[in-house]
Scaffold this active site. Sequence first.
Site, PDB file in Angstrom:
ATOM      1  N   HIS A  34      -2.813   0.597  -1.890  1.00 46.05           N
ATOM      2  CA  HIS A  34      -1.795  -0.336  -2.330  1.00 46.05           C
ATOM      3  C   HIS A  34      -0.661   0.557  -3.022  1.00 46.05           C
ATOM      4  O   HIS A  34       0.012   0.043  -3.903  1.00 46.05           O
ATOM      5  CB  HIS A  34      -2.440  -1.418  -3.176  1.00 46.05           C
ATOM      6  CG  HIS A  34      -2.905  -2.328  -2.130  1.00 46.05           C
ATOM      7  ND1 HIS A  34      -2.131  -3.505  -1.562  1.00 46.05           N
ATOM      8  CD2 HIS A  34      -4.033  -2.802  -1.609  1.00 46.05           C
ATOM      9  CE1 HIS A  34      -2.794  -4.130  -1.009  1.00 46.05           C
ATOM     10  NE2 HIS A  34      -4.039  -3.753  -0.973  1.00 46.05           N
ATOM     11  N   THR A  35      -0.603   1.700  -2.597  1.00 46.43           N
ATOM     12  CA  THR A  35       0.112   2.716  -3.420  1.00 46.43           C
ATOM     13  C   THR A  35       1.458   3.262  -2.525  1.00 46.43           C
ATOM     14  O   THR A  35       2.531   3.336  -3.159  1.00 46.43           O
ATOM     15  CB  THR A  35      -0.449   4.150  -3.891  1.00 46.43           C
ATOM     16  OG1 THR A  35      -1.500   4.369  -2.826  1.00 46.43           O
ATOM     17  CG2 THR A  35      -1.380   3.721  -5.249  1.00 46.43           C
ATOM     18  N   GLY A 121      -9.765  -3.561   9.573  1.00 49.40           N
ATOM     19  CA  GLY A 121      -8.905  -2.860   8.859  1.00 49.40           C
ATOM     20  C   GLY A 121      -8.735  -1.227   9.153  1.00 49.40           C
ATOM     21  O   GLY A 121      -8.345  -0.647   8.269  1.00 49.40           O
ATOM     22  N   ASP A 169      -0.145   3.538   7.353  1.00 51.72           N
ATOM     23  CA  ASP A 169      -1.061   3.359   8.784  1.00 51.72           C
ATOM     24  C   ASP A 169      -0.273   3.959   9.728  1.00 51.72           C
ATOM     25  O   ASP A 169      -0.987   4.920  10.449  1.00 51.72           O
ATOM     26  CB  ASP A 169      -1.257   1.889   8.979  1.00 51.72           C
ATOM     27  CG  ASP A 169      -2.019   1.131   7.894  1.00 51.72           C
ATOM     28  OD1 ASP A 169      -2.511   1.722   6.923  1.00 51.72           O
ATOM     29  OD2 ASP A 169      -1.840  -0.243   8.001  1.00 51.72           O
TER      30      ASP A 169
HETATM   31  C1  GLA Z   1      -2.604  -2.442   4.709  1.00 56.05           C
HETATM   32  C2  GLA Z   1      -0.853  -1.681   4.766  1.00 56.05           C
HETATM   33  C3  GLA Z   1      -0.687  -0.343   4.194  1.00 56.05           C
HETATM   34  C4  GLA Z   1      -1.369  -0.396   2.890  1.00 56.05           C
HETATM   35  C5  GLA Z   1      -2.635  -0.715   2.783  1.00 56.05           C
HETATM   36  C6  GLA Z   1      -3.034  -0.879   1.466  1.00 56.05           C
HETATM   37  O1  GLA Z   1      -3.315  -1.336   5.409  1.00 56.05           O
HETATM   38  O2  GLA Z   1      -0.751  -1.928   6.330  1.00 56.05           O
HETATM   39  O3  GLA Z   1       0.562  -0.128   4.533  1.00 56.05           O
HETATM   40  O4  GLA Z   1      -0.429  -0.875   2.056  1.00 56.05           O
HETATM   41  O5  GLA Z   1      -2.728  -2.132   3.261  1.00 56.05           O
HETATM   42  O6  GLA Z   1      -3.126   0.420   0.902  1.00 56.05           O
END
Ligand code: GLA
Length: 383
Positions: A34-35, A121, A169
């Site tokens: 979440h950065t 995820g 991602d």
């Molecule tokens: C998801 C989002 C990413 C990132 C993560 C948390 O995977 O797609 O962009 O924000 O959450 O780090």
Amino acid sequence: MNLLSQLTRSFQQAFNARPSLICSPGRVNLIGEHTDYNEGFVLPAAIDKAIYLAVGPRSDNELHFVAHDLDKTYQGSLTDLKLTNSWADYLLGVVSEFQLAGHKLRGFNCVFGGTIPMGAGLSSSAALENGVGFALNELFGLGLDRLAMVKLSQRAENEFVGAKVGIMDMFASMMGKADHVIKLDCRSLDYTYAPLRMDGISLVLCDSRVKHSLVTSEYNTRRSECEAGVRFLQTFYPEIKSLRDVTMPMLDQHLRNTEPLIYRRCAYVVQENQRLLDGVEALEAGNIEAFGQLMYGSHEGLSHWYEVSCPELDILVEIARHHPGVLGARMMGGGFGGCTINLVREEALDDFTALITKQYKAQTGKDTYLHACKIQDGTNLIS
Ligand code: GLA
């Protein structure tokens, strides 16, 4: 028959031509959660679980897609790209963004399938978007570099699909390098590769098999809470642009007592960026034990301060923490379900697998799936 042969055969049967084959991997993130949308740092890598695409150009403007694993098809046209609220949107979104960016396309055929567990995820959607972008670049000789394709994949997800995710991602899936993690500065998009020396240590994902419907709404709420923190601090420090510019003393002085919830969210992000920098130093010094401790710290922050974990993820991390063969564990990705990432000594792998399977079932009534994964190169052409 392996997946690539199946995709090739299915492409040949449907379109009577030989396809080009593309591999586009999923990702893990070692630390820095979440950065990305806060202009901070992330430390992801591409893994050996991927989406494979068999693709070929058409002479007309049509789009013919086959989702091999779902046994579903889509047919449409380049000139009529509408949201379908299905898997096809990840392909259509990329096509749409390429066209909006002024790239001349023709129709194409695509059969795809993969080995990325769905809903775990591991960014199967980013892998698919990158695979499609890579295919368009190859098929129509567009001459785009990898970063340009990453940005178009992110736009597809943000604008067409409508998920306001950060860049991590797509970046990880496209830019991955075998046996290395990517230290990415999400503000400047500068990045370096750090070797991940994992002699005798396995990277293990434990799938909670939980996917909370909360993830999208809470993700957007966290983004707004971080933005609210930045706006609040800007009244004292007008030069601040994002949480990247914020320090703990600033938060302690101005937010701690007046806005305790916003304080916790922002403090988590500021501390997570620091944990990542410390973690990279630890990795460079070969101190994987210290890195593992930082992973536990990251989980604590995500669970108690940022509040994006869930009981099942917390249980998986707690079980891991008490196993002597585990060096570090934490939830990974957006949260509210999906996987934990664990560093496990190879000699302890069997014992850890047995223990976590049994205890997770006993505590949650659910089965966990474990995936050992290796770090691989990013999206590439196989043949
Ligand atoms: C998801 C989002 C990413 C990132 C993560 C948390 O995977 O797609 O962009 O924000 O959450 O780090």
